[in-house]
Scaffold this motif. Sequence first.
Motif, mmCIF file in Angstrom:
data_model
loop_
_atom_site.group_PDB
_atom_site.id
_atom_site.type_symbol
_atom_site.label_atom_id
_atom_site.label_comp_id
_atom_site.label_asym_id
_atom_site.label_seq_id
_atom_site.Cartn_x
_atom_site.Cartn_y
_atom_site.Cartn_z
ATOM 1 N N PRO A 59 0.781 -1.247 0.000
ATOM 2 C CA PRO A 59 0.000 0.000 0.000
ATOM 3 C C PRO A 59 0.810 1.294 0.000
ATOM 4 O O PRO A 59 0.532 2.189 -0.809
ATOM 5 N N SER A 60 1.802 1.412 0.882
ATOM 6 C CA SER A 60 2.499 2.702 0.969
ATOM 7 C C SER A 60 3.397 2.941 -0.234
ATOM 8 O O SER A 60 3.573 4.082 -0.676
ATOM 9 N N MET A 61 3.991 1.857 -0.734
ATOM 10 C CA MET A 61 4.831 1.992 -1.925
ATOM 11 C C MET A 61 3.961 2.399 -3.122
ATOM 12 O O MET A 61 4.347 3.225 -3.942
ATOM 13 N N ARG A 121 1.114 4.043 -3.064
ATOM 14 C CA ARG A 121 0.672 5.429 -2.922
ATOM 15 C C ARG A 121 1.726 6.400 -3.473
ATOM 16 O O ARG A 121 1.432 7.275 -4.289
ATOM 17 N N CYS A 174 10.604 -3.169 1.876
ATOM 18 C CA CYS A 174 10.387 -1.723 1.738
ATOM 19 C C CYS A 174 9.171 -1.302 2.562
ATOM 20 O O CYS A 174 9.210 -0.293 3.275
ATOM 21 N N GLU A 175 8.103 -2.069 2.449
ATOM 22 C CA GLU A 175 6.895 -1.730 3.203
ATOM 23 C C GLU A 175 7.166 -1.839 4.706
ATOM 24 O O GLU A 175 6.708 -1.002 5.487
ATOM 25 N N HIS A 189 9.076 1.174 5.735
ATOM 26 C CA HIS A 189 8.156 2.316 5.772
ATOM 27 C C HIS A 189 7.351 2.306 7.069
ATOM 28 O O HIS A 189 7.236 3.323 7.752
#
Lengths: 387, 387
Positions: free
Chosen positions: A74-76, A78, B203-204, B207
């Motif tokens: 999700p954050s990547m 976005r 990566c997530e 984050h």
Amino acid sequence: MTEAPLGVTDPRRPTGTLERHGVIGTQRDKAPETPADGQGEEASAEGHEAAALLRESRASVDPELRAAMATLPPSMRRTALYHFGWQHADGSPAAGNAGKAIRPALVLTSAAALGGPAARAAAVRAAAAVELAHNFTLLHDDVMDRDVTRRHRPTAWTVYGDADAILAGDALHALALRMLAADPHPASAAAAVRLADCVMELCEGQHTDTAMERRAPGEVTLDETLAMAEAKTGALLGCACALGALYAGAPDEDVEALDRFGREAGLAFQLIDDVIGIWGDPHRTGKPAGADLAARKKSLPVVAALTSGTPAAAELAELYAAPYEEGKEDLERTALAVERAGGRDWAQAQAADHMARAMQELARAVPDPQAAGGLLALAEFVTRRST
Amino acid sequence: MTEAPLGVTDPRRPTGTLERHGVIGTQRDKAPETPADGQGEEASAEGHEAAALLRESRASVDPELRAAMATLPPSMRRTALYHFGWQHADGSPAAGNAGKAIRPALVLTSAAALGGPAARAAAVRAAAAVELAHNFTLLHDDVMDRDVTRRHRPTAWTVYGDADAILAGDALHALALRMLAADPHPASAAAAVRLADCVMELCEGQHTDTAMERRAPGEVTLDETLAMAEAKTGALLGCACALGALYAGAPDEDVEALDRFGREAGLAFQLIDDVIGIWGDPHRTGKPAGADLAARKKSLPVVAALTSGTPAAAELAELYAAPYEEGKEDLERTALAVERAGGRDWAQAQAADHMARAMQELARAVPDPQAAGGLLALAEFVTRRST
């Protein structure tokens, strides 16, 4: 060497329509990108063809890109969708202004030139992978260069912070190579090797660029500036063409010739782009003429001028020794010093040279002029921006 | 759930010898790494076996790693070799302190468990690729977290700057996936897909970790902290085991079981590591006990304590609401609050639980206890650090 630049001043050429590359002239990277559509009426046949190729490429590649990006965590996702211009910072859908995507067009057009429509269709994933890799480098370059604007919007790091921009770049990098690894096409492994090699070359190019900008103007040589431009700009254009050739099942020598074609066209583009960064029309580039001079960028015409041994070189070196001060320095005079030192003529002659070499490589790999037409059109398109 | 922690206090276990992971407890990432060699005498049979497996893995993988890194462009190579501890900052050769390289050992030991010596030999490249990917994430995490020390040395970004550390990470990432793309083994493409997916998960996780550290302590849930630990620590250990299984030609269900084995062992490791970050022996970890508390880290025992609804939770929340001040706050008292709120017991019970699940997954994929012995030894090794 004294030939006119490649249509830079040719009124028949389509103008201001090319994608901006993650290159020396980073200012122009965030410059307006007028849609190619609807400008073809006044354009040359090549310009018209290039616009159509870019449009068709987008139509083929965008669904693949969107599907791939939908698989990101999700954050990547976005941050990546924001960077591509497909979402606003608040997550709502945006019209999209992801550039002209010249690199995927080069993949598909190379595949078509050497393998026809079937090869083009098979290469869509590879084209998307190249575009993902390109955008990963843009995300990271913006963090490193502290650039605040890209494609008319705040850069990702200014919106989400350095960490998220770095991580989204890492995720797009992984996604790019994943697309090739998951592609059952017999050329996919060779394509992944080539794309990974290209990424390493891009990294070295970005390192050299960053390091050069920190050095005194007199310490930078023209050879290393050209080598840096090839690594930062030429390498990925060459890689895109080579991937298309690989997906067409072309023999090694054609793959290499198309790689060199892309590299040479990329260098020609960079030279023209640097000329525009000094003398360009501000209405076209979105930046005042002389922006590169104000930023003291060691662009190719500037380094050529500085290393010319002329009186104007000494004048330019003196100006470059101190930061630009508005009101105190007349940028037109600074641009004139570059011109009198021969920087402009040199860059235009070099651009013509590299474009001629690109054409030789293209003719070697794709002797049939009709088959080569698309790549020729794209190469002319990227190097013929209006001043 | 009340079982004693996995040998944490067992004096027979080898201590302080495991590699540090790029995990929550980043302090310990840079803690001393005593060589495993020469410590086996007093160790248990598992500890002895693990030390031998790590040594043999290094011997197999290091030449592959060095050969791969020799192909990097000059500036990327310089930064990467420094990061690996193989060169000093001035470019002269260093003895090397690149950690114990638990991940490549997991790749090779998984391959051997499911496919014997031939599979192990075939998986050396994949093992090197996993180690390159791990180190790419360490380079980037250090930039994002502004960590200044890793493996007793200044982090790469403190020596070469952010840009070069980011670029060297990017280059190692490309090199990792290139190694798999260039590997003719039939499992290499599936391995590349898996490694790329794992990178996106890492990566997530990074984050989430970064975002969580910015949030108020009361807003962080235990579930999200566990999910983050799985993404940041478990994912790559699981991927390493899965890659070994793929290279052994194992069926999908065994690949997945070994992935879960690695993830569960990784979570157990993280829980123990977090316990050590609060109550650990400073002579072992290179950091004073309570370092994580002073840094206000939302490690697993802390979040468990904060969300326990006990009076000690309220006391801890109050302490965590303000930055640590030396002299003003007694860290032993803070640690006691975590303990009285049940954070320590919870973490130790959870570690035992996850280790038990890891063992179940291992037994499913590798029913023969002798074949499973190496992986068992490695899992026990990483989770049995001395307090």
